[in-house]
Design a protein around this motif. Structure first.
Motif, PDB file in Angstrom:
ATOM      1  N   SER A  19      10.942  23.886 101.243  1.00  0.00           N
ATOM      2  CA  SER A  19      10.436  23.575 102.579  1.00  0.00           C
ATOM      3  C   SER A  19      11.392  22.687 103.347  1.00  0.00           C
ATOM      4  O   SER A  19      11.340  22.612 104.569  1.00  0.00           O
ATOM      5  CB  SER A  19       9.068  22.880 102.481  1.00  0.00           C
ATOM      6  OG  SER A  19       9.210  21.559 101.989  1.00  0.00           O
ATOM      7  N   ARG A  20      12.281  22.004 102.620  1.00  0.00           N
ATOM      8  CA  ARG A  20      13.235  21.113 103.260  1.00  0.00           C
ATOM      9  C   ARG A  20      14.573  21.792 103.560  1.00  0.00           C
ATOM     10  O   ARG A  20      15.519  21.143 103.983  1.00  0.00           O
ATOM     11  CB  ARG A  20      13.482  19.882 102.371  1.00  0.00           C
ATOM     12  CG  ARG A  20      12.257  19.048 102.093  1.00  0.00           C
ATOM     13  CD  ARG A  20      11.720  18.398 103.354  1.00  0.00           C
ATOM     14  NE  ARG A  20      12.734  17.620 104.041  1.00  0.00           N
ATOM     15  CZ  ARG A  20      13.099  16.395 103.671  1.00  0.00           C
ATOM     16  NH1 ARG A  20      12.528  15.812 102.646  1.00  0.00           N
ATOM     17  NH2 ARG A  20      14.025  15.754 104.344  1.00  0.00           N
ATOM     18  N   ARG A  21      14.651  23.090 103.340  1.00  0.00           N
ATOM     19  CA  ARG A  21      15.912  23.787 103.624  1.00  0.00           C
ATOM     20  C   ARG A  21      16.189  23.863 105.117  1.00  0.00           C
ATOM     21  O   ARG A  21      17.313  24.003 105.555  1.00  0.00           O
ATOM     22  CB  ARG A  21      15.892  25.197 103.016  1.00  0.00           C
ATOM     23  CG  ARG A  21      15.961  25.181 101.500  1.00  0.00           C
ATOM     24  CD  ARG A  21      16.096  26.587 100.952  1.00  0.00           C
ATOM     25  NE  ARG A  21      16.050  26.593  99.500  1.00  0.00           N
ATOM     26  CZ  ARG A  21      17.076  26.361  98.724  1.00  0.00           C
ATOM     27  NH1 ARG A  21      18.241  26.086  99.264  1.00  0.00           N
ATOM     28  NH2 ARG A  21      16.951  26.386  97.418  1.00  0.00           N
ATOM     29  N   ASP A  74      18.324  20.669 101.444  1.00  0.00           N
ATOM     30  CA  ASP A  74      17.656  20.737 100.140  1.00  0.00           C
ATOM     31  C   ASP A  74      18.279  19.747  99.153  1.00  0.00           C
ATOM     32  O   ASP A  74      17.575  19.146  98.342  1.00  0.00           O
ATOM     33  CB  ASP A  74      17.665  22.160  99.580  1.00  0.00           C
ATOM     34  CG  ASP A  74      19.061  22.666  99.300  1.00  0.00           C
ATOM     35  OD1 ASP A  74      19.936  22.504 100.172  1.00  0.00           O
ATOM     36  OD2 ASP A  74      19.294  23.239  98.220  1.00  0.00           O
ATOM     37  N   ILE A  75      19.601  19.552  99.238  1.00  0.00           N
ATOM     38  CA  ILE A  75      20.252  18.557  98.371  1.00  0.00           C
ATOM     39  C   ILE A  75      19.782  17.164  98.762  1.00  0.00           C
ATOM     40  O   ILE A  75      19.433  16.340  97.919  1.00  0.00           O
ATOM     41  CB  ILE A  75      21.786  18.661  98.479  1.00  0.00           C
ATOM     42  CG1 ILE A  75      22.280  19.997  97.908  1.00  0.00           C
ATOM     43  CG2 ILE A  75      22.456  17.497  97.736  1.00  0.00           C
ATOM     44  CD1 ILE A  75      23.767  20.203  98.039  1.00  0.00           C
ATOM     45  N   TYR A  76      19.742  16.906 100.077  1.00  0.00           N
ATOM     46  CA  TYR A  76      19.302  15.599 100.551  1.00  0.00           C
ATOM     47  C   TYR A  76      17.856  15.308 100.144  1.00  0.00           C
ATOM     48  O   TYR A  76      17.529  14.191  99.744  1.00  0.00           O
ATOM     49  CB  TYR A  76      19.434  15.506 102.071  1.00  0.00           C
ATOM     50  CG  TYR A  76      18.869  14.217 102.609  1.00  0.00           C
ATOM     51  CD1 TYR A  76      19.607  13.050 102.562  1.00  0.00           C
ATOM     52  CD2 TYR A  76      17.567  14.162 103.114  1.00  0.00           C
ATOM     53  CE1 TYR A  76      19.078  11.847 103.015  1.00  0.00           C
ATOM     54  CE2 TYR A  76      17.035  12.976 103.560  1.00  0.00           C
ATOM     55  CZ  TYR A  76      17.789  11.823 103.518  1.00  0.00           C
ATOM     56  OH  TYR A  76      17.268  10.640 103.957  1.00  0.00           O
ATOM     57  N   ALA A  77      16.983  16.321 100.234  1.00  0.00           N
ATOM     58  CA  ALA A  77      15.571  16.125  99.888  1.00  0.00           C
ATOM     59  C   ALA A  77      15.422  15.659  98.445  1.00  0.00           C
ATOM     60  O   ALA A  77      14.602  14.788  98.139  1.00  0.00           O
ATOM     61  CB  ALA A  77      14.787  17.417 100.111  1.00  0.00           C
ATOM     62  N   ASN A  78      16.213  16.239  97.556  1.00  0.00           N
ATOM     63  CA  ASN A  78      16.150  15.845  96.155  1.00  0.00           C
ATOM     64  C   ASN A  78      16.665  14.420  95.963  1.00  0.00           C
ATOM     65  O   ASN A  78      16.072  13.616  95.233  1.00  0.00           O
ATOM     66  CB  ASN A  78      16.960  16.817  95.304  1.00  0.00           C
ATOM     67  CG  ASN A  78      16.706  16.638  93.817  1.00  0.00           C
ATOM     68  OD1 ASN A  78      15.568  16.624  93.361  1.00  0.00           O
ATOM     69  ND2 ASN A  78      17.771  16.474  93.049  1.00  0.00           N
ATOM     70  N   LEU A  82      14.598  10.950  94.703  1.00  0.00           N
ATOM     71  CA  LEU A  82      15.055  10.143  93.573  1.00  0.00           C
ATOM     72  C   LEU A  82      15.282   8.688  93.981  1.00  0.00           C
ATOM     73  O   LEU A  82      15.060   7.765  93.205  1.00  0.00           O
ATOM     74  CB  LEU A  82      16.332  10.736  92.982  1.00  0.00           C
ATOM     75  CG  LEU A  82      16.174  12.086  92.270  1.00  0.00           C
ATOM     76  CD1 LEU A  82      17.543  12.669  91.926  1.00  0.00           C
ATOM     77  CD2 LEU A  82      15.332  11.935  91.015  1.00  0.00           C
ATOM     78  N   LEU A  83      15.719   8.486  95.210  1.00  0.00           N
ATOM     79  CA  LEU A  83      15.944   7.130  95.694  1.00  0.00           C
ATOM     80  C   LEU A  83      14.633   6.411  96.009  1.00  0.00           C
ATOM     81  O   LEU A  83      14.538   5.182  95.902  1.00  0.00           O
ATOM     82  CB  LEU A  83      16.834   7.149  96.944  1.00  0.00           C
ATOM     83  CG  LEU A  83      18.302   7.544  96.730  1.00  0.00           C
ATOM     84  CD1 LEU A  83      19.017   7.653  98.070  1.00  0.00           C
ATOM     85  CD2 LEU A  83      19.018   6.548  95.828  1.00  0.00           C
ATOM     86  N   ASN A  84      13.608   7.173  96.425  1.00  0.00           N
ATOM     87  CA  ASN A  84      12.318   6.598  96.797  1.00  0.00           C
ATOM     88  C   ASN A  84      11.193   7.239  95.998  1.00  0.00           C
ATOM     89  O   ASN A  84      10.620   8.243  96.409  1.00  0.00           O
ATOM     90  CB  ASN A  84      12.055   6.799  98.300  1.00  0.00           C
ATOM     91  CG  ASN A  84      13.064   6.073  99.168  1.00  0.00           C
ATOM     92  OD1 ASN A  84      13.582   5.034  98.806  1.00  0.00           O
ATOM     93  ND2 ASN A  84      13.341   6.635 100.334  1.00  0.00           N
ATOM     94  N   LEU A 316       9.951   6.923 104.190  1.00  0.00           N
ATOM     95  CA  LEU A 316      10.618   7.013 102.897  1.00  0.00           C
ATOM     96  C   LEU A 316      10.786   8.456 102.456  1.00  0.00           C
ATOM     97  O   LEU A 316      11.224   8.725 101.337  1.00  0.00           O
ATOM     98  CB  LEU A 316       9.825   6.224 101.842  1.00  0.00           C
ATOM     99  CG  LEU A 316       9.608   4.742 102.163  1.00  0.00           C
ATOM    100  CD1 LEU A 316       8.818   4.064 101.054  1.00  0.00           C
ATOM    101  CD2 LEU A 316      10.930   4.026 102.386  1.00  0.00           C
ATOM    102  N   ASP A 317      10.432   9.376 103.327  1.00  0.00           N
ATOM    103  CA  ASP A 317      10.681  10.794 103.068  1.00  0.00           C
ATOM    104  C   ASP A 317      10.804  11.507 104.412  1.00  0.00           C
ATOM    105  O   ASP A 317      10.521  10.937 105.466  1.00  0.00           O
ATOM    106  CB  ASP A 317       9.569  11.431 102.211  1.00  0.00           C
ATOM    107  CG  ASP A 317       8.188  11.271 102.818  1.00  0.00           C
ATOM    108  OD1 ASP A 317       8.060  11.279 104.056  1.00  0.00           O
ATOM    109  OD2 ASP A 317       7.220  11.116 102.054  1.00  0.00           O
ATOM    110  N   SER A 318      11.281  12.733 104.359  1.00  0.00           N
ATOM    111  CA  SER A 318      11.366  13.583 105.559  1.00  0.00           C
ATOM    112  C   SER A 318      12.238  13.017 106.671  1.00  0.00           C
ATOM    113  O   SER A 318      11.949  13.178 107.857  1.00  0.00           O
ATOM    114  CB  SER A 318       9.968  13.864 106.117  1.00  0.00           C
ATOM    115  OG  SER A 318       9.140  14.421 105.127  1.00  0.00           O
ATOM    116  N   ALA A 319      13.309  12.315 106.322  1.00  0.00           N
ATOM    117  CA  ALA A 319      14.227  11.830 107.349  1.00  0.00           C
ATOM    118  C   ALA A 319      14.935  13.009 108.026  1.00  0.00           C
ATOM    119  O   ALA A 319      15.296  13.984 107.376  1.00  0.00           O
ATOM    120  CB  ALA A 319      15.263  10.890 106.738  1.00  0.00           C
ATOM    121  N   ASP A 320      15.131  12.913 109.342  1.00  0.00           N
ATOM    122  CA  ASP A 320      15.798  13.984 110.086  1.00  0.00           C
ATOM    123  C   ASP A 320      17.312  13.786 109.988  1.00  0.00           C
ATOM    124  O   ASP A 320      17.942  13.224 110.869  1.00  0.00           O
ATOM    125  CB  ASP A 320      15.346  13.958 111.546  1.00  0.00           C
ATOM    126  CG  ASP A 320      15.878  15.143 112.340  1.00  0.00           C
ATOM    127  OD1 ASP A 320      16.668  15.928 111.774  1.00  0.00           O
ATOM    128  OD2 ASP A 320      15.508  15.289 113.513  1.00  0.00           O
TER     129      ASP A 320
END
Length: 354
Positions: A19-21, A74-78, A82-84, A316-320
């Motif tokens: 979904s984050r692609r 998708d790489i960033y979402a993962n 992991l960071l948060n 802490l998630d879904s940053a643009d």
């Protein structure tokens, strides 16, 4: 049973990553990569690049940005997950819980709160629905917001005196907050006086080292009370900010089309955000002291009429990151390899307690 649970977790995780692609990174203006650029990407990522990731690099190239360190979504979402860790982020992002991390003078003033269908006043005393209505009726107008799981301006509205508060509160159900209106400093109000124009700042704190990675200012369209791009009124835009507080010469709208003036018709070229250094200093202190469990934070912040930073919310998630990377290049910059090494070393285990 255990295998079924693991399969379910993996399925949900795969759905989240997919979904984050971000398919909107594919548009007609994409510029094809050269053979040499594609070779650089394969070398950096140590293998062939899936089609959707290749499309992401073509998207950024259309804005004149190419660097193997750019993060496909998708790489960033993962990395972001992991960071948060989930176990912290859901609580910390709840707007009614910011009071535990941000001093009151740096937050919008609370009128009433609703946490899991429990009403509380501004001093965290439990109150009834009728008491909440009586308190809110004292204000000529105020903002009401969904406290958890909101995004894109959803659930944000201005309430005026005389409206049916019982119906409004019932419609919102639970987990919402009512806050006093804010007055922005002229450096932000100039972009659009109809809404609060926020600055999104992304900060990183790992290995005992802090950095402000990237920032942009977000403004709504004329007549729109929120600054988010994806609203019914449209007309809003994002404009990058460099590390010295200077705006980019152009912004982007919700269709990633370049725009060169604010909703009020003012050119972005040559403009600065006054007090930007103060914002960065405040965020550095707050991130390191108050959010040791969050390695990557997206701050929505304004400068009020007294030139003081006010935190609207944290993300802490879904940053643009698309907007960040269009204006400021690879989101992790010189720390990209460090972040990749950190997340590889700190993989999380997914645990369900029955």
């Amino acid at each position: 049973m255990t295998r079924q649970i693991k399969k379910c977790i993996l399925k949900l995780w795969t759905h989240y990553i997919n979904s984050r692609r971000n398919n909107n990174l594919k548009h007609k203006f994409n510029i094809k990569l050269t053979d040499d650029e594609y070779k650089q990407l394969k070398q950096y990522w140590q293998g062939n690049l899936p089609y959707k990731r290749k499309t992401a690099y073509e998207f950024y190239k259309s804005f004149g940005v190419f660097d193997p360190r750019l993060m496909p979504n998708d790489i960033y979402a993962n990395i972001e997950r992991l960071l948060n860790p989930f176990r912290y982020s859901l609580f910390a992002q709840h707007k009614c819980c910011l009071k535990y991390f941000i001093p009151s003078e740096y937050r919008p003033k609370t009128i009433i709160q609703n946490i899991d269908n429990h009403f509380l006043d501004k001093d965290d005393r439990v109150i009834s629905l009728s008491q909440a209505i009586s308190i809110a009726e004292e204000y000529d107008s105020f903002m009401i917001k969904i406290a958890a799981g909101s995004g894109g301006g959803r659930g944000v509205r201005k309430v005026y005196k005389g409206e049916d508060l019982a119906a409004i509160f019932t419609d919102y159900g639970k987990d919402f907050i009512c806050q006093e209106l804010l007055t922005e400093h002229k450096t932000l109000a100039r972009f659009n006086p109809d809404c609060i124009n926020t600055i999104r700042v992304l900060s990183l704190n790992i290995n005992d080292k802090f950095d402000v990675l990237s920032s942009f200012v977000r403004m709504g369209g004329k007549g729109c009370i929120v600054d988010n791009l994806h609203t019914e009124n449209g007309g809003g835009c994002l404009v990058g900010i460099n590390q010295n507080g200077k705006l980019a010469s152009f912004g982007i709208n919700k269709n990633y089309k370049k725009v060169f003036t604010s909703p009020m018709g003012e050119s972005f070229d040559g403009l600065f955000i006054e007090g930007y250094d103060g914002i960065k200093s405040f965020i550095e202190d707050c991130h390191q002291k108050n959010f040791p469990f969050a390695n990557l934070i997206g701050w929505d912040i304004i400068i009020d009429e007294n030139n003081k930073p006010i935190i609207i919310e944290i993300n802490l998630d879904s940053a643009d990151i698309a907007a960040h990377q269009i204006f400021n290049g690879p989101i992790f910059g010189e720390r990209t390899n460090e972040v990749l090494a950190y997340t590889n070393k700190n993989q999380q285990k997914y645990v369900i307690r029955l």
